[in-house]
Scaffold this motif. Structure first.
Motif, PDB file in Angstrom:
ATOM      1  N   TYR A 178      53.801  31.472  45.257  1.00  0.00           N
ATOM      2  CA  TYR A 178      53.426  30.895  46.552  1.00  0.00           C
ATOM      3  C   TYR A 178      53.623  31.926  47.664  1.00  0.00           C
ATOM      4  CZ  TYR A 178      53.805  28.282  50.897  1.00  0.00           C
ATOM      5  OH  TYR A 178      53.660  27.863  52.194  1.00  0.00           O
ATOM      6  N   LEU A 179      54.744  32.643  47.610  1.00  0.00           N
ATOM      7  CA  LEU A 179      55.007  33.664  48.620  1.00  0.00           C
ATOM      8  C   LEU A 179      54.007  34.810  48.528  1.00  0.00           C
ATOM      9  CD1 LEU A 179      58.911  33.800  48.464  1.00  0.00           C
ATOM     10  CD2 LEU A 179      57.493  32.777  50.260  1.00  0.00           C
ATOM     11  N   ILE A 180      53.615  35.163  47.308  1.00  0.00           N
ATOM     12  CA  ILE A 180      52.587  36.193  47.129  1.00  0.00           C
ATOM     13  C   ILE A 180      51.274  35.728  47.762  1.00  0.00           C
ATOM     14  CG2 ILE A 180      51.173  37.448  45.455  1.00  0.00           C
ATOM     15  CD1 ILE A 180      53.549  37.165  43.490  1.00  0.00           C
ATOM     16  N   GLN A 181      50.917  34.479  47.475  1.00  0.00           N
ATOM     17  CA  GLN A 181      49.667  33.923  48.020  1.00  0.00           C
ATOM     18  C   GLN A 181      49.659  33.969  49.542  1.00  0.00           C
ATOM     19  OE1 GLN A 181      49.112  29.766  47.211  1.00  0.00           O
ATOM     20  NE2 GLN A 181      47.058  29.684  48.103  1.00  0.00           N
ATOM     21  N   ARG A 182      50.734  33.520  50.154  1.00  0.00           N
ATOM     22  CA  ARG A 182      50.795  33.483  51.613  1.00  0.00           C
ATOM     23  C   ARG A 182      50.759  34.895  52.192  1.00  0.00           C
ATOM     24  NH1 ARG A 182      48.791  30.560  54.151  1.00  0.00           N
ATOM     25  NH2 ARG A 182      50.187  30.528  55.950  1.00  0.00           N
ATOM     26  N   TRP A 183      51.461  35.821  51.577  1.00  0.00           N
ATOM     27  CA  TRP A 183      51.466  37.217  52.029  1.00  0.00           C
ATOM     28  C   TRP A 183      50.059  37.802  51.986  1.00  0.00           C
ATOM     29  CZ3 TRP A 183      51.454  41.571  48.291  1.00  0.00           C
ATOM     30  CH2 TRP A 183      51.461  42.820  48.941  1.00  0.00           C
TER      31      TRP A 183
ATOM     32  N   GLU B 235      47.155  36.162  51.880  1.00  0.00           N
ATOM     33  CA  GLU B 235      46.274  35.451  52.807  1.00  0.00           C
ATOM     34  C   GLU B 235      46.491  35.920  54.238  1.00  0.00           C
ATOM     35  OE1 GLU B 235      45.658  31.150  50.521  1.00  0.00           O
ATOM     36  OE2 GLU B 235      47.290  31.409  51.965  1.00  0.00           O
ATOM     37  N   LEU B 236      47.747  35.991  54.645  1.00  0.00           N
ATOM     38  CA  LEU B 236      48.055  36.384  56.020  1.00  0.00           C
ATOM     39  C   LEU B 236      47.725  37.851  56.280  1.00  0.00           C
ATOM     40  CD1 LEU B 236      51.437  34.488  56.481  1.00  0.00           C
ATOM     41  CD2 LEU B 236      49.232  33.915  57.507  1.00  0.00           C
ATOM     42  N   SER B 237      47.655  38.644  55.206  1.00  0.00           N
ATOM     43  CA  SER B 237      47.281  40.054  55.340  1.00  0.00           C
ATOM     44  C   SER B 237      45.772  40.249  55.287  1.00  0.00           C
ATOM     45  CB  SER B 237      47.946  40.877  54.228  1.00  0.00           C
ATOM     46  OG  SER B 237      49.355  40.793  54.317  1.00  0.00           O
ATOM     47  N   GLY B 238      45.032  39.156  55.127  1.00  0.00           N
ATOM     48  CA  GLY B 238      43.578  39.219  55.169  1.00  0.00           C
ATOM     49  C   GLY B 238      42.888  39.549  53.858  1.00  0.00           C
ATOM     50  N   TYR B 239      43.569  39.298  52.720  1.00  0.00           N
ATOM     51  CA  TYR B 239      42.953  39.585  51.426  1.00  0.00           C
ATOM     52  C   TYR B 239      42.278  38.346  50.855  1.00  0.00           C
ATOM     53  CZ  TYR B 239      45.865  43.744  51.710  1.00  0.00           C
ATOM     54  OH  TYR B 239      46.451  44.913  52.134  1.00  0.00           O
TER      55      TYR B 239
ATOM     56  N   VAL C 272      42.926  36.611  41.917  1.00  0.00           N
ATOM     57  CA  VAL C 272      43.227  35.273  41.428  1.00  0.00           C
ATOM     58  C   VAL C 272      44.689  35.220  40.989  1.00  0.00           C
ATOM     59  CG1 VAL C 272      42.733  33.519  39.678  1.00  0.00           C
ATOM     60  CG2 VAL C 272      40.858  34.824  40.713  1.00  0.00           C
ATOM     61  N   LEU C 273      45.446  34.289  41.561  1.00  0.00           N
ATOM     62  CA  LEU C 273      46.850  34.089  41.220  1.00  0.00           C
ATOM     63  C   LEU C 273      46.969  32.849  40.348  1.00  0.00           C
ATOM     64  CD1 LEU C 273      48.451  34.652  44.755  1.00  0.00           C
ATOM     65  CD2 LEU C 273      48.207  36.337  42.914  1.00  0.00           C
ATOM     66  N   ALA C 274      47.536  32.999  39.169  1.00  0.00           N
ATOM     67  CA  ALA C 274      47.672  31.880  38.237  1.00  0.00           C
ATOM     68  C   ALA C 274      49.146  31.561  38.009  1.00  0.00           C
ATOM     69  CB  ALA C 274      46.995  32.201  36.916  1.00  0.00           C
ATOM     70  N   ASP C 275      49.545  30.368  38.458  1.00  0.00           N
ATOM     71  CA  ASP C 275      50.897  29.881  38.205  1.00  0.00           C
ATOM     72  C   ASP C 275      50.909  29.315  36.790  1.00  0.00           C
ATOM     73  OD1 ASP C 275      53.403  28.811  38.129  1.00  0.00           O
ATOM     74  OD2 ASP C 275      53.210  27.596  39.946  1.00  0.00           O
ATOM     75  N   ARG C 276      51.268  30.141  35.836  1.00  0.00           N
ATOM     76  CA  ARG C 276      51.184  29.945  34.387  1.00  0.00           C
ATOM     77  C   ARG C 276      49.751  30.209  33.939  1.00  0.00           C
ATOM     78  NH1 ARG C 276      55.681  27.966  32.140  1.00  0.00           N
ATOM     79  NH2 ARG C 276      57.142  26.682  33.334  1.00  0.00           N
ATOM     80  N   TYR C 277      49.672  30.852  32.789  1.00  0.00           N
ATOM     81  CA  TYR C 277      48.381  31.197  32.233  1.00  0.00           C
ATOM     82  C   TYR C 277      48.421  30.839  30.743  1.00  0.00           C
ATOM     83  CZ  TYR C 277      44.045  34.009  32.016  1.00  0.00           C
ATOM     84  OH  TYR C 277      42.742  34.437  31.870  1.00  0.00           O
ATOM     85  N   LYS C 278      47.601  31.454  29.931  1.00  0.00           N
ATOM     86  CA  LYS C 278      47.528  31.079  28.519  1.00  0.00           C
ATOM     87  C   LYS C 278      48.838  31.333  27.770  1.00  0.00           C
ATOM     88  CE  LYS C 278      45.385  35.487  27.138  1.00  0.00           C
ATOM     89  NZ  LYS C 278      44.204  36.091  26.460  1.00  0.00           N
ATOM     90  N   PHE C 279      49.697  32.202  28.305  1.00  0.00           N
ATOM     91  CA  PHE C 279      50.956  32.506  27.635  1.00  0.00           C
ATOM     92  C   PHE C 279      51.899  31.304  27.633  1.00  0.00           C
ATOM     93  CE2 PHE C 279      49.356  36.437  29.648  1.00  0.00           C
ATOM     94  CZ  PHE C 279      48.957  37.086  28.491  1.00  0.00           C
TER      95      PHE C 279
ATOM     96  N   LYS D  56      40.124  43.268  50.873  1.00  0.00           N
ATOM     97  CA  LYS D  56      40.169  42.746  52.233  1.00  0.00           C
ATOM     98  C   LYS D  56      38.971  41.836  52.482  1.00  0.00           C
ATOM     99  CE  LYS D  56      43.586  44.301  54.922  1.00  0.00           C
ATOM    100  NZ  LYS D  56      44.384  43.465  55.848  1.00  0.00           N
ATOM    101  N   ALA D  57      39.233  40.677  53.079  1.00  0.00           N
ATOM    102  CA  ALA D  57      38.141  39.764  53.424  1.00  0.00           C
ATOM    103  C   ALA D  57      37.346  40.356  54.582  1.00  0.00           C
ATOM    104  CB  ALA D  57      38.695  38.392  53.796  1.00  0.00           C
ATOM    105  N   VAL D  58      36.045  40.243  54.505  1.00  0.00           N
ATOM    106  CA  VAL D  58      35.168  40.752  55.558  1.00  0.00           C
ATOM    107  C   VAL D  58      34.852  39.622  56.526  1.00  0.00           C
ATOM    108  CG1 VAL D  58      32.944  41.775  56.086  1.00  0.00           C
ATOM    109  CG2 VAL D  58      34.155  42.437  54.005  1.00  0.00           C
ATOM    110  N   ALA D  59      35.193  39.836  57.784  1.00  0.00           N
ATOM    111  CA  ALA D  59      34.902  38.801  58.795  1.00  0.00           C
ATOM    112  C   ALA D  59      33.393  38.679  58.990  1.00  0.00           C
ATOM    113  CB  ALA D  59      35.586  39.152  60.123  1.00  0.00           C
ATOM    114  N   ARG D  60      32.936  37.460  59.086  1.00  0.00           N
ATOM    115  CA  ARG D  60      31.515  37.213  59.297  1.00  0.00           C
ATOM    116  C   ARG D  60      31.325  36.572  60.668  1.00  0.00           C
ATOM    117  NH1 ARG D  60      32.333  36.482  53.862  1.00  0.00           N
ATOM    118  NH2 ARG D  60      30.803  37.443  52.461  1.00  0.00           N
ATOM    119  N   TRP D  61      30.641  37.302  61.533  1.00  0.00           N
ATOM    120  CA  TRP D  61      30.415  36.814  62.894  1.00  0.00           C
ATOM    121  C   TRP D  61      29.033  36.199  62.989  1.00  0.00           C
ATOM    122  CZ3 TRP D  61      34.458  36.982  66.142  1.00  0.00           C
ATOM    123  CH2 TRP D  61      35.519  37.854  65.803  1.00  0.00           C
TER     124      TRP D  61
END
Length: 232
Positions: free
Chosen positions: A30-35, A37-41, A98-105, A224-229
């Motif tokens: 969750y912390l990775i996701q927020r980091w 997202e807030l960094s624009g990825y 893509v962040l997966a909280d548990r995967y096939k393992f 990095k996400a590209v802003a669309r104006w």
């Protein structure tokens, strides 16, 4: 014959987190996701056993104790396949992290402990890409048990491994079940080259190490996400 793992050949990156219950993996992802997202990825999150199509059938089977080890494995694989084809793979092709909280393992650990042949389980999940990074949050078994048993008023039937007949006592059954899963994870970590993270430390220290691994092993600037104006 064990199937050869599929290498991710999409523009995106697949990051999985694995570990025992109580290892802190969900907090860290969750912390990775927020980091990110807030960094624009560009980032997408998915978690184990969350397919909207399959979830109700899974709940009904668990509630009525109808699932054998084989059907338990198959229904979770169905859930995974639905999320993989509808969410994970399209987002990878679209160039997301893509962040997966548990995967096939998770299945390879739990289902084999429940008695399913490992090669059979590996064949079930052979359609799925191997993650680019699999973080394995490891800690002493006793610490993981204390965290779960100290934070929950009651253990669920399958969570405690009661379907395996390990012990009539849910707590005793849970300890045996988790001990076996811990051994299974240790073998998987060696076989699949997991990135081991010691999670018996403060949350902040763990998160900093995880971010460092991501910076070193992924060209984050590429995502990095590209802003669309919209010009009117």
């Amino acid at each position: 014959m064990t199937p050869r793992p599929l290498i991710n050949n999409t523009p995106g990156k697949l990051i999985a987190v694995e570990g025992l219950d109580g290892s802190g993996k969900s907090t860290q992802v969750y912390l990775i996701q927020r980091w990110l997202e807030l960094s624009g990825y560009k980032v997408f999150f998915t978690e184990w056993n969350s397919s909207l199509i399959v979830r109700e059938a899974t709940r009904k089977g668990k509630r009525r104790n109808l699932l054998t080890p084989t059907t338990f494995s198959l229904i979770h694989c169905t859930d995974f396949a639905d999320r993989y084809e509808r969410n994970i793979l399209p987002m990878l092709k679209a160039g997301f992290i893509v962040l997966a909280d548990r995967y096939k393992f998770t299945a390879l650990a739990r289902d084999t402990v429940r008695g399913c042949p490992q090669e059979w389980v590996e064949q079930l999940y052979s359609f799925a890409f191997q993650p680019d990074i699999t973080f394995y949050f490891s800690l002493p078994l006793r610490t993981a048990l204390d965290r779960i048993l100290g934070g929950r008023p009651a253990l669920k039937y399958h969570e405690a491994g009661m379907d395996l007949g390990l012990s009539p006592d849910p707590v005793a059954s849970f300890k045996i079940f988790q001990g076996r899963i811990h051994k299974a994870y240790e073998l998987l970590a060696k076989k699949h080259g997991f990135t081991r993270i010691s999670s018996d430390r403060p949350v902040e220290a763990i998160q900093e190490e995880v971010r460092g691994v991501l910076r070193d092993r992924i060209d984050l600037a590429h995502y990095k996400a590209v802003a669309r104006w919209i010009v009117r």
